[in-house]
Design a protein around this motif. Structure first.
Motif, PDB file in Angstrom:
ATOM      1  N   ALA A   1       0.867  -1.179   0.000  1.00 58.86           N
ATOM      2  CA  ALA A   1       0.000   0.000   0.000  1.00 58.86           C
ATOM      3  C   ALA A   1       0.900   1.224   0.000  1.00 58.86           C
ATOM      4  CB  ALA A   1      -0.901   0.002   1.224  1.00 58.86           C
ATOM      5  N   SER A   2       0.528   2.225  -0.780  1.00 57.21           N
ATOM      6  CA  SER A   2       1.345   3.437  -0.845  1.00 57.21           C
ATOM      7  C   SER A   2       1.049   4.346   0.352  1.00 57.21           C
ATOM      8  CB  SER A   2       1.095   4.174  -2.160  1.00 57.21           C
ATOM      9  OG  SER A   2      -0.272   4.510  -2.269  1.00 57.21           O
ATOM     10  N   GLY A   3       1.914   5.313   0.565  1.00 60.75           N
ATOM     11  CA  GLY A   3       1.717   6.266   1.650  1.00 60.75           C
ATOM     12  C   GLY A   3       2.181   5.734   2.991  1.00 60.75           C
ATOM     13  N   THR A   4       1.787   6.438   4.050  1.00 58.68           N
ATOM     14  CA  THR A   4       2.245   6.076   5.394  1.00 58.68           C
ATOM     15  C   THR A   4       1.086   5.824   6.359  1.00 58.68           C
ATOM     16  OG1 THR A   4       2.511   8.419   5.907  1.00 58.68           O
ATOM     17  CG2 THR A   4       4.475   7.237   5.156  1.00 58.68           C
ATOM     18  N   THR A   5      -0.088   5.521   5.824  1.00 61.51           N
ATOM     19  CA  THR A   5      -1.198   5.143   6.698  1.00 61.51           C
ATOM     20  C   THR A   5      -0.954   3.763   7.293  1.00 61.51           C
ATOM     21  OG1 THR A   5      -2.741   6.471   5.406  1.00 61.51           O
ATOM     22  CG2 THR A   5      -3.700   4.760   6.827  1.00 61.51           C
ATOM     23  N   TYR A   6      -0.462   2.822   6.484  1.00 62.68           N
ATOM     24  CA  TYR A   6      -0.273   1.432   6.922  1.00 62.68           C
ATOM     25  C   TYR A   6       1.187   1.029   6.983  1.00 62.68           C
ATOM     26  CZ  TYR A   6      -5.205   1.474   5.803  1.00 62.68           C
ATOM     27  OH  TYR A   6      -6.531   1.784   5.749  1.00 62.68           O
ATOM     28  N   TRP A   7       2.070   1.970   6.718  1.00 62.03           N
ATOM     29  CA  TRP A   7       3.512   1.729   6.759  1.00 62.03           C
ATOM     30  C   TRP A   7       4.200   2.944   7.383  1.00 62.03           C
ATOM     31  CZ3 TRP A   7       5.622  -2.859   5.429  1.00 62.03           C
ATOM     32  CH2 TRP A   7       4.852  -3.719   4.652  1.00 62.03           C
ATOM     33  N   THR A   8       5.249   2.689   8.141  1.00 63.35           N
ATOM     34  CA  THR A   8       6.074   3.743   8.702  1.00 63.35           C
ATOM     35  C   THR A   8       6.939   4.347   7.588  1.00 63.35           C
ATOM     36  OG1 THR A   8       6.140   2.577  10.808  1.00 63.35           O
ATOM     37  CG2 THR A   8       7.856   4.212  10.445  1.00 63.35           C
ATOM     38  N   THR A   9       7.204   5.643   7.671  1.00 63.52           N
ATOM     39  CA  THR A   9       8.113   6.310   6.743  1.00 63.52           C
ATOM     40  C   THR A   9       9.455   5.590   6.755  1.00 63.52           C
ATOM     41  OG1 THR A   9       7.014   8.403   7.139  1.00 63.52           O
ATOM     42  CG2 THR A   9       9.229   8.538   6.298  1.00 63.52           C
ATOM     43  N   PRO A  10      10.076   5.308   5.621  1.00 61.05           N
ATOM     44  CA  PRO A  10       9.865   5.940   4.336  1.00 61.05           C
ATOM     45  C   PRO A  10       8.955   5.167   3.367  1.00 61.05           C
ATOM     46  CG  PRO A  10      11.955   4.781   4.274  1.00 61.05           C
ATOM     47  CD  PRO A  10      11.367   4.566   5.650  1.00 61.05           C
ATOM     48  N   ASN A  11       8.567   3.952   3.670  1.00 58.30           N
ATOM     49  CA  ASN A  11       7.779   3.101   2.771  1.00 58.30           C
ATOM     50  C   ASN A  11       8.362   3.116   1.353  1.00 58.30           C
ATOM     51  OD1 ASN A  11       5.881   1.217   2.121  1.00 58.30           O
ATOM     52  ND2 ASN A  11       4.180   2.661   1.973  1.00 58.30           N
ATOM     53  N   THR A  12       9.592   2.759   1.276  1.00 58.56           N
ATOM     54  CA  THR A  12      10.395   2.807   0.052  1.00 58.56           C
ATOM     55  C   THR A  12       9.752   2.067  -1.115  1.00 58.56           C
ATOM     56  OG1 THR A  12      12.390   2.947   1.395  1.00 58.56           O
ATOM     57  CG2 THR A  12      12.682   2.296  -0.910  1.00 58.56           C
ATOM     58  N   GLY A  13       9.612   2.789  -2.222  1.00 55.22           N
ATOM     59  CA  GLY A  13       9.154   2.197  -3.479  1.00 55.22           C
ATOM     60  C   GLY A  13       7.693   1.832  -3.547  1.00 55.22           C
ATOM     61  N   ALA A  14       6.931   2.067  -2.492  1.00 55.03           N
ATOM     62  CA  ALA A  14       5.534   1.611  -2.453  1.00 55.03           C
ATOM     63  C   ALA A  14       4.660   2.410  -3.403  1.00 55.03           C
ATOM     64  CB  ALA A  14       4.986   1.709  -1.039  1.00 55.03           C
ATOM     65  N   ASP A  15       4.004   1.694  -4.329  1.00 58.03           N
ATOM     66  CA  ASP A  15       3.036   2.343  -5.212  1.00 58.03           C
ATOM     67  C   ASP A  15       1.756   1.518  -5.396  1.00 58.03           C
ATOM     68  OD1 ASP A  15       3.616   0.326  -7.087  1.00 58.03           O
ATOM     69  OD2 ASP A  15       4.785   1.653  -8.371  1.00 58.03           O
ATOM     70  N   ASN A  16       1.734   0.303  -4.843  1.00 57.55           N
ATOM     71  CA  ASN A  16       0.573  -0.587  -4.914  1.00 57.55           C
ATOM     72  C   ASN A  16       0.055  -0.742  -6.347  1.00 57.55           C
ATOM     73  OD1 ASN A  16      -1.289  -2.374  -3.772  1.00 57.55           O
ATOM     74  ND2 ASN A  16      -2.816  -0.776  -3.495  1.00 57.55           N
ATOM     75  N   SER A  17       0.940  -0.655  -7.320  1.00 57.15           N
ATOM     76  CA  SER A  17       0.509  -0.746  -8.716  1.00 57.15           C
ATOM     77  C   SER A  17      -0.105  -2.102  -9.058  1.00 57.15           C
ATOM     78  CB  SER A  17       1.674  -0.437  -9.656  1.00 57.15           C
ATOM     79  OG  SER A  17       2.744  -1.335  -9.447  1.00 57.15           O
ATOM     80  N   SER A  18       0.147  -3.116  -8.246  1.00 55.68           N
ATOM     81  CA  SER A  18      -0.446  -4.441  -8.481  1.00 55.68           C
ATOM     82  C   SER A  18      -1.866  -4.545  -7.935  1.00 55.68           C
ATOM     83  CB  SER A  18       0.402  -5.522  -7.808  1.00 55.68           C
ATOM     84  OG  SER A  18       0.305  -5.411  -6.390  1.00 55.68           O
ATOM     85  N   GLY A  19      -2.228  -3.674  -6.981  1.00 56.24           N
ATOM     86  CA  GLY A  19      -3.521  -3.769  -6.314  1.00 56.24           C
ATOM     87  C   GLY A  19      -3.531  -4.755  -5.154  1.00 56.24           C
ATOM     88  N   PHE A  20      -2.393  -5.368  -4.833  1.00 59.41           N
ATOM     89  CA  PHE A  20      -2.289  -6.341  -3.744  1.00 59.41           C
ATOM     90  C   PHE A  20      -2.546  -5.685  -2.386  1.00 59.41           C
ATOM     91  CE2 PHE A  20       0.089  -9.241  -0.900  1.00 59.41           C
ATOM     92  CZ  PHE A  20      -0.308 -10.486  -1.364  1.00 59.41           C
ATOM     93  N   ASP A  21      -2.165  -4.430  -2.228  1.00 59.05           N
ATOM     94  CA  ASP A  21      -2.465  -3.615  -1.051  1.00 59.05           C
ATOM     95  C   ASP A  21      -1.913  -4.190   0.257  1.00 59.05           C
ATOM     96  OD1 ASP A  21      -3.535  -1.197  -0.058  1.00 59.05           O
ATOM     97  OD2 ASP A  21      -5.374  -2.196   0.578  1.00 59.05           O
ATOM     98  N   ALA A  22      -0.663  -4.666   0.235  1.00 58.70           N
ATOM     99  CA  ALA A  22      -0.040  -5.204   1.451  1.00 58.70           C
ATOM    100  C   ALA A  22       0.138  -4.097   2.483  1.00 58.70           C
ATOM    101  CB  ALA A  22       1.312  -5.827   1.122  1.00 58.70           C
ATOM    102  N   ARG A  23      -0.150  -4.443   3.725  1.00 57.00           N
ATOM    103  CA  ARG A  23      -0.050  -3.499   4.840  1.00 57.00           C
ATOM    104  C   ARG A  23       0.865  -4.062   5.912  1.00 57.00           C
ATOM    105  NH1 ARG A  23      -6.358  -1.525   5.063  1.00 57.00           N
ATOM    106  NH2 ARG A  23      -6.398  -0.814   2.896  1.00 57.00           N
TER     107      ARG A  23
END
Length: 174
Positions: A89-111
């Protein structure tokens, strides 16, 4: 809602087609342990399971993926050095900064659900996501790991007899 114990909120979980595979686009959330020990985390992060619990999940039309099935996913997304970002999942709602490379382009939405260990309790909430596979090699079971500091996918072997608990994603039967 069914009373057979199999149908829960999980039945309404979104599905995502990635390459030739159809994955649940959220973590499994029936039985298991609450993420970080907090019930309100269930809707966002699913639940955590021991390897034995993960392999006992019965969900019609779905199964706990093998190591090879995860490898198919990782290869389709460009390999282990970039697939992690496409899964997270992109952003920092479900991941601590920096969440490197996260764009969720697959739609898998891992948290970043973190892990649970009997010896240390809940760890790595919003920093890592570990997913059980059904595959074993000797006394070890394969787990797939994503972290907030990398866009890579890591594969680890974990002593499956321990009571460690990780997330579960199910894959649609072909």
């Amino acid at each position: 809602m069914s009373t057979d114990g199999l149908l829960t909120r999980s039945n309404a979980l979104p599905q995502v087609r990635i390459g030739t595979q159809t994955w649940m686009a959220a973590n499994y959330d029936f039985n298991g342990s609450d993420v970080n020990g907090v019930y309100t985390n269930v809707n966002s992060y699913g639940k955590l399971y021991t390897w034995t619990e993960a392999n006992a999940i019965v969900y019609p039309g779905w199964h706990l993926p093998t190591y090879e099935e995860y490898q198919t996913l990782i290869t389709y997304l460009g390999g282990d050095t970039v697939a992690g970002g496409k899964l997270k999942a992109s952003g920092t709602t479900y991941w601590t900064t920096p969440n490197t490379g996260a764009d969720n382009s697959s739609g898998f939405d891992a948290r970043g659900a973190g892990i649970y260990s009997d010896s240390t309790g809940y760890l790595l909430f919003n920093q890592q996501a570990w997913f059980w596979t059904s595959s074993r090699l000797g006394g070890y079971a394969y787990v797939i790991c994503l972290t907030n500091t990398s866009n890579s996918v890591f594969v680890n072997g974990i002593d499956y007899t321990l009571q460690s608990k990780y997330s579960v994603r199910l894959l649609r039967n072909t």
